[in-house]
Design an enzyme around this catalytic site. Structure first.
Site, PDB file in Angstrom:
ATOM      1  N   ILE A 149       0.758  -1.176   0.016  1.00 30.00           N
ATOM      2  CA  ILE A 149      -0.038   0.079  -0.058  1.00 30.00           C
ATOM      3  C   ILE A 149       0.987   1.302  -0.244  1.00 30.00           C
ATOM      4  O   ILE A 149       0.577   2.194  -0.621  1.00 30.00           O
ATOM      5  CB  ILE A 149      -0.947  -0.009   1.300  1.00 30.00           C
ATOM      6  CG1 ILE A 149      -2.183  -1.098   1.041  1.00 30.00           C
ATOM      7  CG2 ILE A 149      -1.722   1.290   1.312  1.00 30.00           C
ATOM      8  CD1 ILE A 149      -2.931  -1.356   2.316  1.00 30.00           C
ATOM      9  N   GLU A 150       1.919   1.334   0.902  1.00 26.97           N
ATOM     10  CA  GLU A 150       2.674   2.519   1.105  1.00 26.97           C
ATOM     11  C   GLU A 150       3.528   2.900  -0.047  1.00 26.97           C
ATOM     12  O   GLU A 150       3.953   3.646  -0.387  1.00 26.97           O
ATOM     13  CB  GLU A 150       3.536   2.515   2.281  1.00 26.97           C
ATOM     14  CG  GLU A 150       4.688   1.278   2.281  1.00 26.97           C
ATOM     15  CD  GLU A 150       4.104  -0.033   2.902  1.00 26.97           C
ATOM     16  OE1 GLU A 150       4.745  -0.530   3.682  1.00 26.97           O
ATOM     17  OE2 GLU A 150       2.733  -0.193   2.851  1.00 26.97           O
ATOM     18  N   LYS A 188       8.213 -23.073 -10.145  1.00 28.21           N
ATOM     19  CA  LYS A 188       6.858 -22.723 -10.240  1.00 28.21           C
ATOM     20  C   LYS A 188       7.033 -21.361 -10.777  1.00 28.21           C
ATOM     21  O   LYS A 188       7.796 -20.248 -10.154  1.00 28.21           O
ATOM     22  CB  LYS A 188       6.088 -22.488  -8.983  1.00 28.21           C
ATOM     23  CG  LYS A 188       5.503 -24.242  -8.509  1.00 28.21           C
ATOM     24  CD  LYS A 188       4.781 -24.829  -9.567  1.00 28.21           C
ATOM     25  CE  LYS A 188       4.479 -26.343  -8.943  1.00 28.21           C
ATOM     26  NZ  LYS A 188       3.431 -26.774 -10.150  1.00 28.21           N
ATOM     27  N   THR A 189       6.438 -20.913 -11.960  1.00 27.94           N
ATOM     28  CA  THR A 189       6.454 -19.692 -12.466  1.00 27.94           C
ATOM     29  C   THR A 189       5.151 -18.772 -12.308  1.00 27.94           C
ATOM     30  O   THR A 189       5.082 -17.378 -12.629  1.00 27.94           O
ATOM     31  CB  THR A 189       6.469 -19.624 -13.873  1.00 27.94           C
ATOM     32  OG1 THR A 189       5.113 -20.268 -14.420  1.00 27.94           O
ATOM     33  CG2 THR A 189       7.578 -20.422 -14.548  1.00 27.94           C
ATOM     34  N   GLY A 355      27.997   0.984  18.089  1.00 29.63           N
ATOM     35  CA  GLY A 355      26.698   0.428  18.745  1.00 29.63           C
ATOM     36  C   GLY A 355      26.300   1.540  19.582  1.00 29.63           C
ATOM     37  O   GLY A 355      27.023   2.722  19.716  1.00 29.63           O
ATOM     38  N   CYS A 382      34.224   3.213  16.644  1.00 30.64           N
ATOM     39  CA  CYS A 382      33.207   4.142  17.110  1.00 30.64           C
ATOM     40  C   CYS A 382      33.158   3.700  18.682  1.00 30.64           C
ATOM     41  O   CYS A 382      34.226   3.932  19.400  1.00 30.64           O
ATOM     42  CB  CYS A 382      31.904   4.123  16.788  1.00 30.64           C
ATOM     43  SG  CYS A 382      30.916   5.616  16.938  1.00 30.64           S
ATOM     44  N   GLY A 384      33.588   1.177  20.282  1.00 24.19           N
ATOM     45  CA  GLY A 384      34.689   0.090  20.398  1.00 24.19           C
ATOM     46  C   GLY A 384      36.051   1.031  20.998  1.00 24.19           C
ATOM     47  O   GLY A 384      36.629   0.806  21.813  1.00 24.19           O
ATOM     48  N   GLN A 386      35.809   4.101  22.152  1.00 26.53           N
ATOM     49  CA  GLN A 386      35.322   4.723  23.463  1.00 26.53           C
ATOM     50  C   GLN A 386      35.689   3.833  24.546  1.00 26.53           C
ATOM     51  O   GLN A 386      36.183   4.302  25.837  1.00 26.53           O
ATOM     52  CB  GLN A 386      34.061   5.315  23.188  1.00 26.53           C
ATOM     53  CG  GLN A 386      33.763   6.322  22.317  1.00 26.53           C
ATOM     54  CD  GLN A 386      32.386   6.834  22.161  1.00 26.53           C
ATOM     55  OE1 GLN A 386      31.363   6.078  22.832  1.00 26.53           O
ATOM     56  NE2 GLN A 386      31.939   7.788  21.218  1.00 26.53           N
ATOM     57  N   HIS A 516      34.056   5.549  11.159  1.00 26.88           N
ATOM     58  CA  HIS A 516      33.190   4.192  10.716  1.00 26.88           C
ATOM     59  C   HIS A 516      33.999   3.902   9.283  1.00 26.88           C
ATOM     60  O   HIS A 516      33.626   4.017   8.165  1.00 26.88           O
ATOM     61  CB  HIS A 516      31.838   4.151  10.318  1.00 26.88           C
ATOM     62  CG  HIS A 516      31.088   4.107  11.648  1.00 26.88           C
ATOM     63  ND1 HIS A 516      30.761   2.816  12.206  1.00 26.88           N
ATOM     64  CD2 HIS A 516      30.676   4.942  12.363  1.00 26.88           C
ATOM     65  CE1 HIS A 516      30.131   3.236  13.332  1.00 26.88           C
ATOM     66  NE2 HIS A 516      30.068   4.322  13.401  1.00 26.88           N
ATOM     67  N   GLU A 518      34.751   1.262   7.880  1.00 28.00           N
ATOM     68  CA  GLU A 518      34.082   0.014   6.820  1.00 28.00           C
ATOM     69  C   GLU A 518      33.164   0.635   5.670  1.00 28.00           C
ATOM     70  O   GLU A 518      32.900  -0.092   4.755  1.00 28.00           O
ATOM     71  CB  GLU A 518      33.281  -0.707   7.994  1.00 28.00           C
ATOM     72  CG  GLU A 518      32.032  -0.441   8.553  1.00 28.00           C
ATOM     73  CD  GLU A 518      32.154   0.322   9.945  1.00 28.00           C
ATOM     74  OE1 GLU A 518      31.267   0.489  10.584  1.00 28.00           O
ATOM     75  OE2 GLU A 518      33.145   0.821   9.880  1.00 28.00           O
TER      76      GLU A 518
END
Length: 545
Positions: A149-150, A188-189, A355, A382, A384, A386, A516, A518
């Site tokens: 719907i959205e 199954k199609t 986190g 981050c 980690g 601290q 970060h 990564e």
């Protein structure tokens, strides 16, 4: 100037089929043919952005250089194409409606009735077209599945754009599921047929079908799909499961996805794309020469998508070193100083990722202490970083109540709430009781590296730029005390007020970063912090450290 060509990518039957990966892979294939590409993601949920959503619900929040909290698919886009994502590459229904209501309150609609069509759809179309002037192709992925719907205003918006642009400037790629029913021993199609029927009922006829399947789809089944879905046989592309995600661009090319896309646009397709870098990545990934184990001590371990970029960054470093990086997920709440040896004795390196919140904090601190004392390579990101500072304050400086005001107000705040900082020469301010969404230190910031440090050796430059997403910072008043305990602050903000990188002397590899890294790692350009960490872990495994 030629207008960009638009490829609208939709999904049906079920979610999590890999629309983001398909979009990124198609982008990489077009890029390999010399085209400039741009990727956009439209999410139909009503959150303004994913910044306040639980990682269990939506996976990680990807952060762009310009400070947007975005869908994790933007991470796929960057990793596969190397094109930096921007704020204008991700929007949500929440953001669209927020903009709409702000315009209505200002009186921009001159007293008229504000409706989904044309007002909501106009804003969606405006977002899709914005900032696409320099692209040859714009790949636009619609989140969710057809029939949600959205999502209806988004499908209507791309239907309208297809009509406005014409068939030479826009096409639709629809991703569906072709399931294998084990009891019947058949593919199954029908789910694909129903999904296309639903799409056509809202006015969109797909040009290409990407059919996800665990098994080879026979020609007869593809012909059946083509007949009932009203598309050419060669536009029914099978998208089979792959051993690793970096095989997907090559697999799609072998199935002629890029050729069919170019055919739809009446563009030449005979010249083969240059996929050498993808073949090299695949060869390195599938021919490892060694294996290491890394403990990830975190709290979102039940959903690996919560650490999507982190996992990929380790894969990239593994590819670089021709090494299998086996991640051992350790629930932070299950570890303490008494059982740390039992939990961590078999690993060659320890990582504490980013986190929020206090759950699992003491377990993470116990893991950091174990890594520090036992000379195991440690990498903190981050939170980690601290917690590495707090662990040192407690156990090396004997500050018993050392902690962060994120967890408790009654502590010696080694880590405190950041309420003011500089960005691009402008002072940004935040209030303690401000809304959570979009109020962190977000995006790319420069960091100055100190010479004769591990960080400088890794980056081999004086100034770096990395992406941030946090509210709390190291308390600069404890800088000298930690330095007296053997730590070095090897990375500091340009104004010298914010501590960005901390490392421990007389340790094989112990480093924490406030940012970060990564988020910027790619398979063909792995992040240097991860390659250096894995190199140290390999040496630890071999007993060289």
């Amino acid at each position: 100037m030629n207008m960009a060509k638009f490829i609208f990518i939709t999904g049906g039957v079920v979610s999590s089929l890999g629309k983001g990966l398909a979009s990124a892979s198609l982008g990489a294939l077009l890029q390999a043919r010399g085209y400039k590409i741009r990727l956009k993601k439209l999410d139909p949920y009503l959150n303004v952005d994913p910044g306040t959503m639980s990682p269990y619900q939506h996976g990680e929040v990807f952060v762009t250089d310009d400070g947007a909290e975005a869908d994790l698919d933007l991470g796929h886009y960057e990793r596969f194409t190397g094109v930096p994502a921007r704020k204008g590459d991700n929007t949500t229904a929440g953001r669209i409606y927020s903009k709409l209501l702000a315009k209505e309150r200002r009186g921009d609609y001159l007293g008229g009735t504000v409706q989904v069509i044309p007002h909501v759809t106009d804003l969606i179309k405006e977002f899709i077209k914005e900032g696409t002037e320099d692209a040859d192709f714009v790949l636009c992925e619609i989140g969710g599945t057809v029939g949600d719907i959205e999502a209806l205003p988004f499908f209507e918006a791309i239907r309208q754009l297809g009509y406005e642009f014409g068939s030479n400037k826009s096409i639709y790629v629809h991703l569906t599921l072709v399931p294998y029913i084990n009891a019947a021993k058949e593919l199954k199609t029908k789910p694909t047929q129903h999904s296309v029927k639903e799409l056509r009922s809202i006015g969109i006829q797909p040009n290409i079908l990407l059919c996800r399947s665990e098994r080879e789809i026979p020609l007869s089944e593809r012909q059946k799909i083509a007949l009932f879905c009203n598309i050419p046989e060669d536009s029914v592309i099978q998208a089979l499961d792959q051993k690793n995600i970096y095989r997907v661009p090559v697999a799609y090319h072998e199935e002629q996805l890029d050729k069919q896309v170019l055919k739809c646009f009446n563009l030449p397709y005979d010249v083969k794309p240059n996929l050498d870098k993808w073949h090299k990545i695949i060869h390195s990934a599938e021919n490892p020469e060694q294996e290491v184990k890394i403990a990830i001590v975190g709290k979102y371990n039940k959903l690996k998508d919560a650490y999507k970029s982190l996992i990929e960054a380790f894969d990239h470093a593994g590819i670089y070193h021709k090494c299998v990086v086996k991640l051992c997920w350790v629930n932070a709440s299950s570890i303490n100083e008494l059982n740390a040896d039992e939990k961590l004795k078999d690993v060659h390196g320890i990582m504490v990722p980013g986190g929020f919140g206090s759950r699992g904090v003491e377990g993470k601190i116990a893991a950091i202490k174990y890594a520090r004392i036992n000379k195991i390579p440690f990498f903190g990101i981050c939170l980690g970083m601290q917690l590495a500072s707090i662990e040192a304050a407690r156990n090396l400086l004997n500050i018993e109540n050392a902690s962060s005001t994120e967890f408790t107000e009654h502590c010696t705040n080694i880590i405190g709430l950041l309420t003011e900082w500089e960005k691009s020469g402008v002072t940004e301010k935040r209030e303690i009781n401000e809304d959570l969404g979009g109020t962190m230190r977000l995006g790319a910031y420069d960091c100055v590296l100190q010479k004769d440090t591990l960080a400088y050796q890794i980056y081999n430059r004086e100034i770096i730029s990395e992406r941030h997403r946090h509210r709390y910072e190291f308390n600069i008043n404890y800088k000298e005390k930690l330095e007296s305990a053997g730590f070095t602050f090897s990375g500091i903000s340009k104004d010298r007020k914010l501590m960005e990188i901390i490392e421990l002397k007389d340790h094989p590899w112990f480093l924490g970063v406030q940012f970060h890294p990564e988020l910027k790692s790619k398979p063909f350009d792995p992040h240097p912090l991860f390659t250096s960490f894995i190199n140290a872990v390999i040496n630890n495994r071999k007993g060289i450290l």
